[in-house]
Scaffold this active site. Structure first.
Site, PDB file in Angstrom:
ATOM      1  N   GLU A  74     -18.903  66.860  43.903  1.00 30.24           N
ATOM      2  CA  GLU A  74     -19.860  67.238  42.864  1.00 30.24           C
ATOM      3  C   GLU A  74     -20.940  68.169  43.400  1.00 30.24           C
ATOM      4  O   GLU A  74     -21.351  69.105  42.725  1.00 30.24           O
ATOM      5  CB  GLU A  74     -20.488  66.005  42.233  1.00 30.24           C
ATOM      6  CG  GLU A  74     -19.520  65.143  41.424  1.00 30.24           C
ATOM      7  CD  GLU A  74     -18.874  65.897  40.271  1.00 30.24           C
ATOM      8  OE1 GLU A  74     -19.360  66.976  39.896  1.00 30.24           O
ATOM      9  OE2 GLU A  74     -17.853  65.410  39.753  1.00 30.24           O
ATOM     10  N   TYR A  84     -27.091  66.125  36.053  1.00 31.96           N
ATOM     11  CA  TYR A  84     -25.642  66.208  35.942  1.00 31.96           C
ATOM     12  C   TYR A  84     -24.931  65.385  37.016  1.00 31.96           C
ATOM     13  O   TYR A  84     -24.063  64.548  36.714  1.00 31.96           O
ATOM     14  CB  TYR A  84     -25.145  67.673  36.032  1.00 31.96           C
ATOM     15  CG  TYR A  84     -23.682  67.698  36.354  1.00 31.96           C
ATOM     16  CD1 TYR A  84     -22.735  67.425  35.373  1.00 31.96           C
ATOM     17  CD2 TYR A  84     -23.233  67.857  37.672  1.00 31.96           C
ATOM     18  CE1 TYR A  84     -21.386  67.348  35.666  1.00 31.96           C
ATOM     19  CE2 TYR A  84     -21.892  67.791  37.985  1.00 31.96           C
ATOM     20  CZ  TYR A  84     -20.970  67.535  36.982  1.00 31.96           C
ATOM     21  OH  TYR A  84     -19.650  67.436  37.286  1.00 31.96           O
ATOM     22  N   ASP A 124     -22.148  69.243  31.812  1.00 27.29           N
ATOM     23  CA  ASP A 124     -22.188  70.408  32.688  1.00 27.29           C
ATOM     24  C   ASP A 124     -22.015  71.662  31.841  1.00 27.29           C
ATOM     25  O   ASP A 124     -21.991  71.595  30.615  1.00 27.29           O
ATOM     26  CB  ASP A 124     -21.077  70.300  33.752  1.00 27.29           C
ATOM     27  CG  ASP A 124     -19.723  70.646  33.155  1.00 27.29           C
ATOM     28  OD1 ASP A 124     -19.505  70.296  31.991  1.00 27.29           O
ATOM     29  OD2 ASP A 124     -18.901  71.274  33.839  1.00 27.29           O
ATOM     30  N   CYS A 177     -11.088  76.138  26.841  1.00 31.64           N
ATOM     31  CA  CYS A 177     -12.294  76.591  26.136  1.00 31.64           C
ATOM     32  C   CYS A 177     -13.211  77.342  27.103  1.00 31.64           C
ATOM     33  O   CYS A 177     -14.368  76.989  27.304  1.00 31.64           O
ATOM     34  CB  CYS A 177     -13.013  75.382  25.536  1.00 31.64           C
ATOM     35  SG  CYS A 177     -14.222  75.793  24.266  1.00 31.64           S
ATOM     36  N   CYS A 200      -7.588  79.554  22.457  1.00 28.21           N
ATOM     37  CA  CYS A 200      -7.649  78.676  21.285  1.00 28.21           C
ATOM     38  C   CYS A 200      -6.261  78.259  20.776  1.00 28.21           C
ATOM     39  O   CYS A 200      -6.095  77.161  20.248  1.00 28.21           O
ATOM     40  CB  CYS A 200      -8.443  79.342  20.176  1.00 28.21           C
ATOM     41  SG  CYS A 200     -10.183  79.627  20.578  1.00 28.21           S
ATOM     42  N   CYS A 225      -5.315  75.117  22.319  1.00 32.09           N
ATOM     43  CA  CYS A 225      -6.326  74.056  22.297  1.00 32.09           C
ATOM     44  C   CYS A 225      -5.882  72.864  21.451  1.00 32.09           C
ATOM     45  O   CYS A 225      -5.432  73.032  20.313  1.00 32.09           O
ATOM     46  CB  CYS A 225      -7.639  74.603  21.755  1.00 32.09           C
ATOM     47  SG  CYS A 225      -8.951  73.371  21.704  1.00 32.09           S
ATOM     48  N   CYS A 231     -12.135  72.333  15.340  1.00 28.16           N
ATOM     49  CA  CYS A 231     -13.245  73.062  15.964  1.00 28.16           C
ATOM     50  C   CYS A 231     -14.115  73.763  14.929  1.00 28.16           C
ATOM     51  O   CYS A 231     -13.643  74.557  14.117  1.00 28.16           O
ATOM     52  CB  CYS A 231     -12.685  74.079  16.955  1.00 28.16           C
ATOM     53  SG  CYS A 231     -13.958  75.091  17.766  1.00 28.16           S
TER      54      CYS A 231
END
Length: 336
Positions: free
Chosen positions: A73, A156, A174, A233, A240, A243, A249
């Site tokens: 991280e 975060y 994030d 995305c 898309c 997706c 969406c």
DNA sequence: AAAACGGGGTT
DNA sequence: AACCCAGTTTT
């Protein structure tokens, strides 16, 4: 099945009415009937998609330690996955626990960090390891609040480690997740520069309820939304057609309007900045040999940088603990 | 709220 | 050349 028209009122549905694309107040007649999907179908769609499409990253493996998750991280802060992978492998091979990390020399830490960027992260990661040894007996703490108290761990990272390493149903947000939320729930092309209180509320509101599944779906939701932002995305040229929530969406339903001026990111300059000069100096120091201060200042391969800037940058590196000085010699801290 | 902080791959 | 990336800290 579920279409924008079928979205029934839901007590848990995010109240996004105020986030329409038009400016509230004067002028704009509220013809922007922003529609926002019920989060629940999105949860299940993304969980299913993630189980099929997730990348096999080493810090996601079941046997990865909490320390491994935390190292990943920190390294992933502002740095793409592909560049982190080799550095993470090397770090974990050499320093598999906070205790051994805490005992390493700063020079080694900065050398293994290599060109990941923002080397202060490397120093803070080691300082965090030392704090973990002192305050938590060498075990990475498992709560958001304890994690937040560690150097280099912000909102975060604290939530991410608590969620991904300790299965805590924290709200992880994030840059990927902000973008997914902006598009799927708010109908915007991009989330805007700053993380607002309204966005934080939205992230909370769209989290799966933890009452019945002990937070498992919440953790999957976090990682799945992040993965969707990374693979589908994306900021530019989102895929898309691939997706799993394209029909849910809000941005798609609104006709995929382009980003407004407000949402454009302010691109950081690079050439000529102190960051470039500092980076060039760190590259010299990472060779391992102490160098004369005057040599470091004069042989820097950046003709455009004047001496005032060079001195300023070297002083800042010394002040940050990224370099050390003894007499007229400069080196990575721990070398001298 | 805005600036500082690395570096390299992608467009 | 601009954009983007699993942000945090300081001003």
């Amino acid at each position: 099945m579920t279409t924008p028209d079928s979205a029934a009122p839901d007590s848990r549905a995010p109240d996004l009415g105020a986030q329409g694309p038009s400016a509230p107040g004067l002028g704009a007649p509220r013809a922007d009937f922003t529609w926002s999907p019920d989060p629940e179908p999105v949860h299940f769609r993304l969980a299913q998609w993630y189980s099929e499409a997730a990348r096999d990253l080493p810090w996601r493996r079941e046997d990865c330690s909490a320390w491994g998750v935390m190292v990943s991280e920190i390294m992933l802060q502002q740095t793409p996955v592909v560049r982190v992978l080799p550095r993470w492998e090397e770090w974990m091979r050499r320093w598999p626990t906070p205790a051994v990390t805490a005992a390493a020399s700063a020079a080694e830490i900065l050398t293994v960090w290599d060109r990941l960027g923002y080397p202060r992260r490397a120093l803070r990661l080691q300082t965090a390891a030392q704090a973990i040894v002192e305050r938590h007996g060498g075990e990475v703490p498992g709560t958001r609040q304890e994690l937040l108290a560690l150097p280099g761990v912000g909102e975060y990272t604290a939530a991410a480690v608590a969620c991904f390493a300790f299965d805590q149903p924290e709200v992880v947000v994030d840059t990927n997740i902000r973008r997914v939320h902006a598009r799927v729930f708010s109908g915007h092309a991009l989330p805007g520069k700053t993380y607002t209180a309204q966005q934080r509320k939205l992230a909370h509101d769209v989290m799966p309820q933890t009452a019945h599944d002990d937070g498992e779906l919440a953790c999957t939701w976090n990682i799945a939304a992040m993965e969707l932002g990374a693979l589908i995305c994306t900021a530019r040229a989102p895929k898309c057609v691939e997706c799993p929530v394209q029909d849910l969406c809000a941005w798609r339903a609104a006709g995929s309007p382009p980003a407004t001026e407000e949402q454009q990111t302010r691109g950081q300059a690079w050439a000529g900045t102190d960051r470039q000069v500092r980076g060039a100096m760190m590259a010299v120091l990472r060779t391992g040999e102490p160098v004369q201060r005057s040599v470091l200042l004069e042989t820097l391969p950046l003709p455009a940088a004047d001496m005032e800037q060079r001195v300023r940058c070297l002083d800042s590196l010394l002040r940050d603990g990224l370099a050390a000085e003894d007499k007229e010699l400069v080196a990575l801290p721990g070398v001298i």
